[in-house]
Design a protein around this motif. Structure first.
Motif, PDB file in Angstrom:
ATOM      1  N   GLY A 139       6.348   7.460  -5.271  1.00 15.55           N
ATOM      2  CA  GLY A 139       5.686   6.687  -4.237  1.00 15.55           C
ATOM      3  C   GLY A 139       6.579   5.713  -3.504  1.00 15.55           C
ATOM      4  O   GLY A 139       7.448   5.065  -4.109  1.00 15.55           O
ATOM      5  N   GLU A 140       6.375   5.641  -2.195  1.00 21.74           N
ATOM      6  CA  GLU A 140       6.969   4.600  -1.368  1.00 21.74           C
ATOM      7  C   GLU A 140       5.830   3.673  -0.918  1.00 21.74           C
ATOM      8  O   GLU A 140       4.876   4.124  -0.299  1.00 21.74           O
ATOM      9  CB  GLU A 140       7.669   5.198  -0.156  1.00 21.74           C
ATOM     10  CG  GLU A 140       8.862   6.079  -0.498  1.00 21.74           C
ATOM     11  CD  GLU A 140       9.541   6.639   0.721  1.00 21.74           C
ATOM     12  OE1 GLU A 140       9.319   6.105   1.838  1.00 21.74           O
ATOM     13  OE2 GLU A 140      10.302   7.609   0.571  1.00 21.74           O
ATOM     14  N   PHE A 141       5.961   2.407  -1.282  1.00 27.37           N
ATOM     15  CA  PHE A 141       4.921   1.433  -0.966  1.00 27.37           C
ATOM     16  C   PHE A 141       5.383   0.538   0.189  1.00 27.37           C
ATOM     17  O   PHE A 141       6.532   0.090   0.222  1.00 27.37           O
ATOM     18  CB  PHE A 141       4.613   0.566  -2.196  1.00 27.37           C
ATOM     19  CG  PHE A 141       3.865   1.299  -3.280  1.00 27.37           C
ATOM     20  CD1 PHE A 141       2.498   1.146  -3.416  1.00 27.37           C
ATOM     21  CD2 PHE A 141       4.532   2.130  -4.159  1.00 27.37           C
ATOM     22  CE1 PHE A 141       1.802   1.808  -4.408  1.00 27.37           C
ATOM     23  CE2 PHE A 141       3.853   2.802  -5.167  1.00 27.37           C
ATOM     24  CZ  PHE A 141       2.485   2.647  -5.281  1.00 27.37           C
TER      25      PHE A 141
ATOM     26  N   LYS B 165       0.843  -1.190   0.000  1.00 27.75           N
ATOM     27  CA  LYS B 165       0.000   0.000   0.000  1.00 27.75           C
ATOM     28  C   LYS B 165       0.882   1.245   0.000  1.00 27.75           C
ATOM     29  O   LYS B 165       1.939   1.260   0.625  1.00 27.75           O
ATOM     30  CB  LYS B 165      -0.932   0.025   1.217  1.00 27.75           C
ATOM     31  CG  LYS B 165      -2.119  -0.916   1.094  1.00 27.75           C
ATOM     32  CD  LYS B 165      -3.126  -0.675   2.211  1.00 27.75           C
ATOM     33  CE  LYS B 165      -4.352  -1.567   2.029  1.00 27.75           C
ATOM     34  NZ  LYS B 165      -5.375  -1.325   3.092  1.00 27.75           N
ATOM     35  N   LEU B 166       0.421   2.271  -0.707  1.00 27.16           N
ATOM     36  CA  LEU B 166       1.177   3.512  -0.775  1.00 27.16           C
ATOM     37  C   LEU B 166       1.192   4.199   0.578  1.00 27.16           C
ATOM     38  O   LEU B 166       0.175   4.309   1.258  1.00 27.16           O
ATOM     39  CB  LEU B 166       0.532   4.438  -1.812  1.00 27.16           C
ATOM     40  CG  LEU B 166       1.186   5.808  -1.993  1.00 27.16           C
ATOM     41  CD1 LEU B 166       2.579   5.661  -2.581  1.00 27.16           C
ATOM     42  CD2 LEU B 166       0.316   6.695  -2.874  1.00 27.16           C
ATOM     43  N   ASP B 167       2.380   4.659   0.982  1.00 26.13           N
ATOM     44  CA  ASP B 167       2.509   5.500   2.161  1.00 26.13           C
ATOM     45  C   ASP B 167       2.060   6.899   1.747  1.00 26.13           C
ATOM     46  O   ASP B 167       2.755   7.570   0.976  1.00 26.13           O
ATOM     47  CB  ASP B 167       3.962   5.516   2.624  1.00 26.13           C
ATOM     48  CG  ASP B 167       4.204   6.456   3.799  1.00 26.13           C
ATOM     49  OD1 ASP B 167       3.242   7.104   4.251  1.00 26.13           O
ATOM     50  OD2 ASP B 167       5.362   6.543   4.245  1.00 26.13           O
ATOM     51  N   PRO B 168       0.891   7.368   2.217  1.00 25.59           N
ATOM     52  CA  PRO B 168       0.368   8.661   1.749  1.00 25.59           C
ATOM     53  C   PRO B 168       1.274   9.835   2.086  1.00 25.59           C
ATOM     54  O   PRO B 168       1.217  10.870   1.426  1.00 25.59           O
ATOM     55  CB  PRO B 168      -0.995   8.773   2.453  1.00 25.59           C
ATOM     56  CG  PRO B 168      -0.895   7.875   3.640  1.00 25.59           C
ATOM     57  CD  PRO B 168       0.004   6.751   3.217  1.00 25.59           C
ATOM     58  N   GLY B 169       2.113   9.673   3.116  1.00 27.28           N
ATOM     59  CA  GLY B 169       3.041  10.735   3.461  1.00 27.28           C
ATOM     60  C   GLY B 169       4.238  10.814   2.533  1.00 27.28           C
ATOM     61  O   GLY B 169       4.981  11.799   2.544  1.00 27.28           O
ATOM     62  N   HIS B 170       4.437   9.766   1.718  1.00 25.49           N
ATOM     63  CA  HIS B 170       5.567   9.735   0.793  1.00 25.49           C
ATOM     64  C   HIS B 170       5.098   9.300  -0.588  1.00 25.49           C
ATOM     65  O   HIS B 170       5.724   8.468  -1.249  1.00 25.49           O
ATOM     66  CB  HIS B 170       6.662   8.801   1.308  1.00 25.49           C
ATOM     67  CG  HIS B 170       7.294   9.260   2.573  1.00 25.49           C
ATOM     68  ND1 HIS B 170       6.818   8.883   3.808  1.00 25.49           N
ATOM     69  CD2 HIS B 170       8.337  10.100   2.808  1.00 25.49           C
ATOM     70  CE1 HIS B 170       7.552   9.456   4.751  1.00 25.49           C
ATOM     71  NE2 HIS B 170       8.465  10.207   4.176  1.00 25.49           N
TER      72      HIS B 170
END
Length: 205
Positions: free
Chosen positions: A200-202, A41-46
């Motif tokens: 994106g960082e997942f 899942k995508l880290d919304p902060g990154h």
């Protein structure tokens, strides 16, 4: 002697921390074949989508969407089977101008009263034969209720344990025509082609 002992202990602790850092760094990989398979899942902060468009021929105007949500399924043994779905809240646009942010919500542009989000669903992944860290992802972008195919060039950055979680990072870029999605305000003075840069960082679930 007591001071000397403390110095030795402090030095040993520092070396231990440094060694741990080296080990942690070594655990990171830039080889896509070594990435852990699974659901991410995508880290919304990154994670964000930055867009740019020609502004009256004078400059390239840049803005971004934040708080995107995305899910990614990775299988290094079968990378073409990877899948990405993303939801971008169009109300979360940031142009550094409150007036423009508000205007973009209207029917002239995103019409967020009727279409508050955009979505992207991948349909195919083609890995570069010469560089496995690069791939072409083709998917369907839905914006203002209109769905069009979009081709995105994606680059794998690295993967590994970081901040208590296993992560995989990617950058992507795509170009769309806003008129294809019914956004014709200001044409042709305002640019039609919009470049999208996705970062994106997942986090592995």
């Amino acid at each position: 002697m007591r001071l000397a002992s403390r110095t030795v202990i402090a030095a040993a602790a520092s070396l231990s921390l440094m060694a741990g850092g080296v080990v942690a760094q070594a655990a990171l990989t830039r080889n896509p074949a070594e990435v852990q398979a699974g659901a991410y899942k995508l880290d919304p902060g990154h994670g964000k989508v930055t867009w740019s468009v020609d502004h009256l021929g004078f400059s390239t105007y840049v803005g971004q969407f934040v708080n995107a949500q995305a899910e990614l399924t990775l299988d290094p043994a079968n990378p073409v089977g990877s899948r990405l779905t993303a939801t971008i809240p169009l109300t979360e646009v940031d142009t550094n101008s409150d007036g423009l942010d508000a205007h973009l919500q209207t029917a002239d542009f995103f019409d967020t009263a009727n279409h508050p989000v955009a979505t992207f669903i991948s349909r195919s992944v083609t890995v570069d034969a010469d560089d496995p860290s690069e791939a072409v992802v083709v998917g369907d972008l839905t914006l203002r209720g209109v769905t069009r195919p979009v081709t995105m060039e994606v680059e794998f950055n690295q993967a590994g344990q970081s901040m208590g979680a296993y992560k995989a990072g990617f950058d992507g870029e795509a170009t769309i025509r806003r008129s294809d999605f019914g956004i014709s305000y200001g044409l042709p003075v305002l640019g039609d082609e919009v470049t999208l840069h996705i970062e994106g960082e997942f986090i592995r679930q």
